[in-house]
Design a protein around this motif. Structure first.
Motif, mmCIF file in Angstrom:
data_model
loop_
_atom_site.group_PDB
_atom_site.id
_atom_site.type_symbol
_atom_site.label_atom_id
_atom_site.label_comp_id
_atom_site.label_asym_id
_atom_site.label_seq_id
_atom_site.Cartn_x
_atom_site.Cartn_y
_atom_site.Cartn_z
ATOM 1 N N UNK A 1 53.451 40.923 54.010
ATOM 2 C CA UNK A 1 52.451 39.997 54.505
ATOM 3 C C UNK A 1 51.597 39.521 53.321
ATOM 4 N N UNK A 2 51.442 38.226 53.172
ATOM 5 C CA UNK A 2 50.662 37.705 52.057
ATOM 6 C C UNK A 2 49.189 37.606 52.451
ATOM 7 N N UNK A 3 48.373 37.685 51.423
ATOM 8 C CA UNK A 3 46.928 37.605 51.640
ATOM 9 C C UNK A 3 46.494 36.154 51.779
ATOM 10 N N UNK A 4 45.479 35.927 52.605
ATOM 11 C CA UNK A 4 44.873 34.602 52.669
ATOM 12 C C UNK A 4 44.065 34.405 51.389
ATOM 13 N N UNK A 5 43.666 33.172 51.133
ATOM 14 C CA UNK A 5 42.861 32.894 49.942
ATOM 15 C C UNK A 5 41.564 33.689 49.975
ATOM 16 N N UNK A 6 40.940 33.790 51.150
ATOM 17 C CA UNK A 6 39.693 34.541 51.286
ATOM 18 C C UNK A 6 39.920 36.019 50.999
ATOM 19 N N UNK A 7 41.003 36.571 51.529
ATOM 20 C CA UNK A 7 41.313 37.991 51.282
ATOM 21 C C UNK A 7 41.634 38.233 49.815
ATOM 22 N N UNK A 9 40.510 36.495 47.210
ATOM 23 C CA UNK A 9 39.257 36.420 46.457
ATOM 24 C C UNK A 9 38.450 37.695 46.644
ATOM 25 N N UNK A 10 38.375 38.180 47.873
ATOM 26 C CA UNK A 10 37.633 39.413 48.156
ATOM 27 C C UNK A 10 38.253 40.583 47.403
ATOM 28 N N UNK A 11 39.572 40.630 47.336
ATOM 29 C CA UNK A 11 40.269 41.711 46.626
ATOM 30 C C UNK A 11 39.964 41.677 45.129
ATOM 31 N N UNK A 12 39.997 40.482 44.552
ATOM 32 C CA UNK A 12 39.670 40.329 43.123
ATOM 33 C C UNK A 12 38.236 40.784 42.869
ATOM 34 N N UNK A 13 37.305 40.318 43.694
ATOM 35 C CA UNK A 13 35.893 40.680 43.525
ATOM 36 C C UNK A 13 35.681 42.183 43.678
ATOM 37 N N UNK A 14 36.327 42.778 44.675
ATOM 38 C CA UNK A 14 36.196 44.227 44.878
ATOM 39 C C UNK A 14 36.681 44.994 43.653
ATOM 40 N N UNK A 15 37.805 44.580 43.093
ATOM 41 C CA UNK A 15 38.357 45.265 41.921
ATOM 42 C C UNK A 15 37.437 45.101 40.707
ATOM 43 N N UNK A 16 36.930 43.897 40.498
ATOM 44 C CA UNK A 16 36.039 43.658 39.357
ATOM 45 C C UNK A 16 34.714 44.399 39.501
ATOM 46 N N UNK A 17 34.283 44.661 40.719
ATOM 47 C CA UNK A 17 33.030 45.387 40.940
ATOM 48 C C UNK A 17 33.139 46.843 40.504
ATOM 49 N N UNK A 18 34.331 47.337 40.291
ATOM 50 C CA UNK A 18 34.539 48.739 39.893
ATOM 51 C C UNK A 18 34.491 48.935 38.374
ATOM 52 N N UNK A 19 34.412 47.851 37.615
ATOM 53 C CA UNK A 19 34.463 47.977 36.157
ATOM 54 C C UNK A 19 33.174 48.588 35.605
#
Length: 128
Positions: A1-7, A9-19
């Motif tokens: 199942x592919x992610x929507x654009x919103x999902x 973006x949220x995934x990228x932001x969540x990952x970057x918040x862990x840096x």
């Protein structure tokens, strides 16, 4: 199942918040909304960065926890109707500027935009 654009973006932001980020010796900001007055607010707090890279209270020398409630008095409180107005107050009208690192400035701009969106759309705002 592919992610929507919103999902996606949220995934990228969540990952970057862990840096890991370097802390600004100019201090830190707590951003929040005053819904009664339709304002975006930012409290500025001073800190000192110790040899371990931790933000410590300049008065006590104790590390400032990243999570949980911390009782400290803000050095300045900014209030604005828009993200742009808040950034002008923090970066252009405060002399000397309280932000000493470009990545911190970029972060504050992003957070101000998120806060403005939450205010306009009656959504919850949580600072990253």
């Amino acid at each position: 199942m592919s992610l929507t654009a919103t999902e996606s973006i949220a995934s990228i932001d969540d990952e970057l918040s862990k840096r890991t980020i370097a802390l600004d010796p100019g201090g830190y900001f707590i951003i929040y909304l005053d819904r009664d007055k339709d304002l975006i607010c930012a409290k500025h707090f001073t800190n000192v960065i110790d040899e371990r890279g931790l933000a410590v209270d300049p008065e006590t020398g104790k590390p400032i926890p990243a999570k949980g409630k911390v009782v400290r008095e803000a050095s300045t409180i900014f209030q604005a109707r828009t993200a742009k107005e808040l950034c002008v107050e923090i970066f252009e009208r405060s002399q000397p500027c309280l932000v000493t690192m470009l990545d911190h400035a970029a972060y504050l701009g992003r957070e101000a935009q998120k806060a403005e969106w939450a205010l306009l759309h009656q959504q919850e705002y949580i600072q990253d």
